[in-house]
Motif scaffolding. Sequence first.
Motif, PDB file in Angstrom:
ATOM      1  N   VAL A  48       0.839  -1.197   0.000  1.00 51.27           N
ATOM      2  CA  VAL A  48       0.000   0.000   0.000  1.00 51.27           C
ATOM      3  C   VAL A  48       0.871   1.242   0.000  1.00 51.27           C
ATOM      4  CG1 VAL A  48      -1.967  -1.048   1.184  1.00 51.27           C
ATOM      5  CG2 VAL A  48      -0.202   0.073   2.511  1.00 51.27           C
ATOM      6  N   SER A  49       0.326   2.316  -0.508  1.00 61.63           N
ATOM      7  CA  SER A  49       0.929   3.634  -0.406  1.00 61.63           C
ATOM      8  C   SER A  49      -0.069   4.516   0.313  1.00 61.63           C
ATOM      9  CB  SER A  49       1.213   4.232  -1.787  1.00 61.63           C
ATOM     10  OG  SER A  49       2.199   3.488  -2.449  1.00 61.63           O
ATOM     11  N   LEU A  50       0.418   5.255   1.258  1.00 61.31           N
ATOM     12  CA  LEU A  50      -0.432   6.185   1.990  1.00 61.31           C
ATOM     13  C   LEU A  50      -0.232   7.574   1.424  1.00 61.31           C
ATOM     14  CD1 LEU A  50       0.523   5.066   5.616  1.00 61.31           C
ATOM     15  CD2 LEU A  50      -1.402   4.271   4.248  1.00 61.31           C
ATOM     16  N   VAL A  51      -1.303   8.303   1.227  1.00 66.22           N
ATOM     17  CA  VAL A  51      -1.189   9.708   0.879  1.00 66.22           C
ATOM     18  C   VAL A  51      -1.244  10.462   2.192  1.00 66.22           C
ATOM     19  CG1 VAL A  51      -2.191  11.664  -0.344  1.00 66.22           C
ATOM     20  CG2 VAL A  51      -2.319   9.388  -1.340  1.00 66.22           C
ATOM     21  N   ARG A  52      -0.150  11.127   2.526  1.00 65.91           N
ATOM     22  CA  ARG A  52      -0.072  11.832   3.804  1.00 65.91           C
ATOM     23  C   ARG A  52      -0.045  13.328   3.554  1.00 65.91           C
ATOM     24  NH1 ARG A  52       3.994   9.719   7.760  1.00 65.91           N
ATOM     25  NH2 ARG A  52       2.862  11.237   8.997  1.00 65.91           N
TER      26      ARG A  52
ATOM     27  N   THR B 155       4.590  -4.869   7.480  1.00 63.16           N
ATOM     28  CA  THR B 155       5.577  -4.526   6.460  1.00 63.16           C
ATOM     29  C   THR B 155       6.122  -5.801   5.844  1.00 63.16           C
ATOM     30  OG1 THR B 155       7.391  -4.510   8.049  1.00 63.16           O
ATOM     31  CG2 THR B 155       6.271  -2.410   7.667  1.00 63.16           C
ATOM     32  N   PHE B 156       6.810  -5.666   4.725  1.00 64.44           N
ATOM     33  CA  PHE B 156       7.516  -6.779   4.103  1.00 64.44           C
ATOM     34  C   PHE B 156       8.749  -6.226   3.407  1.00 64.44           C
ATOM     35  CE2 PHE B 156       4.743  -5.150   0.863  1.00 64.44           C
ATOM     36  CZ  PHE B 156       5.462  -5.266  -0.311  1.00 64.44           C
ATOM     37  N   GLU B 157       9.748  -7.073   3.260  1.00 63.54           N
ATOM     38  CA  GLU B 157      10.986  -6.684   2.585  1.00 63.54           C
ATOM     39  C   GLU B 157      10.883  -7.059   1.112  1.00 63.54           C
ATOM     40  OE1 GLU B 157      13.829  -5.125   3.872  1.00 63.54           O
ATOM     41  OE2 GLU B 157      12.621  -4.853   5.680  1.00 63.54           O
TER      42      GLU B 157
ATOM     43  N   TYR C 178       8.562  -2.251   2.850  1.00 56.41           N
ATOM     44  CA  TYR C 178       7.354  -1.635   2.322  1.00 56.41           C
ATOM     45  C   TYR C 178       6.178  -1.873   3.260  1.00 56.41           C
ATOM     46  CZ  TYR C 178       9.817  -1.017  -2.083  1.00 56.41           C
ATOM     47  OH  TYR C 178      10.719  -0.631  -3.043  1.00 56.41           O
ATOM     48  N   LEU C 179       5.191  -1.001   3.200  1.00 50.08           N
ATOM     49  CA  LEU C 179       3.969  -1.149   3.983  1.00 50.08           C
ATOM     50  C   LEU C 179       3.026  -2.127   3.299  1.00 50.08           C
ATOM     51  CD1 LEU C 179       3.273   2.644   4.664  1.00 50.08           C
ATOM     52  CD2 LEU C 179       4.383   1.015   6.184  1.00 50.08           C
ATOM     53  N   SER C 180       2.302  -2.872   4.118  1.00 52.77           N
ATOM     54  CA  SER C 180       1.271  -3.750   3.545  1.00 52.77           C
ATOM     55  C   SER C 180       0.044  -3.719   4.433  1.00 52.77           C
ATOM     56  CB  SER C 180       1.770  -5.176   3.396  1.00 52.77           C
ATOM     57  OG  SER C 180       2.006  -5.786   4.636  1.00 52.77           O
TER      58      SER C 180
ATOM     59  N   CYS D  43       1.486  17.438   0.722  1.00 57.76           N
ATOM     60  CA  CYS D  43       1.104  16.025   0.639  1.00 57.76           C
ATOM     61  C   CYS D  43       2.207  15.211  -0.030  1.00 57.76           C
ATOM     62  CB  CYS D  43      -0.189  15.872  -0.156  1.00 57.76           C
ATOM     63  SG  CYS D  43      -1.610  16.628   0.641  1.00 57.76           S
ATOM     64  N   PHE D  44       2.321  13.946   0.380  1.00 56.49           N
ATOM     65  CA  PHE D  44       3.300  13.048  -0.219  1.00 56.49           C
ATOM     66  C   PHE D  44       2.813  11.604  -0.090  1.00 56.49           C
ATOM     67  CE2 PHE D  44       4.438  13.468   4.209  1.00 56.49           C
ATOM     68  CZ  PHE D  44       4.831  12.201   4.591  1.00 56.49           C
ATOM     69  N   PHE D  45       3.385  10.724  -0.916  1.00 56.28           N
ATOM     70  CA  PHE D  45       3.097   9.295  -0.838  1.00 56.28           C
ATOM     71  C   PHE D  45       4.104   8.657   0.096  1.00 56.28           C
ATOM     72  CE2 PHE D  45       1.017  10.086  -4.885  1.00 56.28           C
ATOM     73  CZ  PHE D  45      -0.105   9.303  -4.769  1.00 56.28           C
ATOM     74  N   GLN D  46       3.643   7.794   0.983  1.00 54.39           N
ATOM     75  CA  GLN D  46       4.532   7.031   1.845  1.00 54.39           C
ATOM     76  C   GLN D  46       4.370   5.561   1.511  1.00 54.39           C
ATOM     77  OE1 GLN D  46       4.172   7.681   6.064  1.00 54.39           O
ATOM     78  NE2 GLN D  46       5.399   5.876   6.525  1.00 54.39           N
ATOM     79  N   ARG D  47       5.464   4.934   1.096  1.00 48.85           N
ATOM     80  CA  ARG D  47       5.458   3.516   0.743  1.00 48.85           C
ATOM     81  C   ARG D  47       6.293   2.677   1.702  1.00 48.85           C
ATOM     82  NH1 ARG D  47       6.382   6.353  -3.925  1.00 48.85           N
ATOM     83  NH2 ARG D  47       4.641   6.341  -5.373  1.00 48.85           N
ATOM     84  N   HIS D  48       7.215   3.333   2.402  1.00 50.14           N
ATOM     85  CA  HIS D  48       8.170   2.622   3.246  1.00 50.14           C
ATOM     86  C   HIS D  48       7.879   2.867   4.722  1.00 50.14           C
ATOM     87  CE1 HIS D  48      10.471   1.927  -0.383  1.00 50.14           C
ATOM     88  NE2 HIS D  48      10.402   3.224  -0.640  1.00 50.14           N
ATOM     89  N   ALA D  49       8.180   1.843   5.526  1.00 47.65           N
ATOM     90  CA  ALA D  49       8.067   1.987   6.975  1.00 47.65           C
ATOM     91  C   ALA D  49       9.164   2.928   7.462  1.00 47.65           C
ATOM     92  CB  ALA D  49       8.209   0.623   7.633  1.00 47.65           C
ATOM     93  N   PHE D  50       8.923   3.580   8.574  1.00 55.43           N
ATOM     94  CA  PHE D  50       9.931   4.460   9.156  1.00 55.43           C
ATOM     95  C   PHE D  50      10.226   4.016  10.581  1.00 55.43           C
ATOM     96  CE2 PHE D  50       5.787   6.487   9.653  1.00 55.43           C
ATOM     97  CZ  PHE D  50       5.722   6.688  11.011  1.00 55.43           C
ATOM     98  N   THR D  51      11.340   4.424  11.114  1.00 49.80           N
ATOM     99  CA  THR D  51      11.727   4.087  12.473  1.00 49.80           C
ATOM    100  C   THR D  51      10.670   4.593  13.438  1.00 49.80           C
ATOM    101  OG1 THR D  51      14.050   4.272  11.867  1.00 49.80           O
ATOM    102  CG2 THR D  51      13.537   4.323  14.205  1.00 49.80           C
TER     103      THR D  51
END
Length: 75
Positions: free
Chosen positions: A31-35, A60-62, A73-75, A44-52
């Motif tokens: 998934v991609s989140l629109v933040r 998430t998955f690698e 990546y987020l799932s 606004c931006f797309f977030q596809r990756h997990a963050f600390t």
Amino acid sequence: FGKTGPTKLDIAVYYALVGDFMLPHILGRPVSLVRCPTGKPQDCFFQRHAFTGMPSSVATFEATNSEGESKSYLS
């Protein structure tokens, strides 16, 4: 969404209503989140990756991207 569109509460209520029908189709998929942290369209931006510090409840998955890098990546 501006002054005339749905509120964050409206969106949350909608997902609470359709979640049982929607979740079986999206579990385990990327998934991609629109933040929009400030509410301004230019921020606004797309977030596809997990963050600390992301909660463990967010799955998430690698995967290897097109440059050969392993990313979470987020799932």
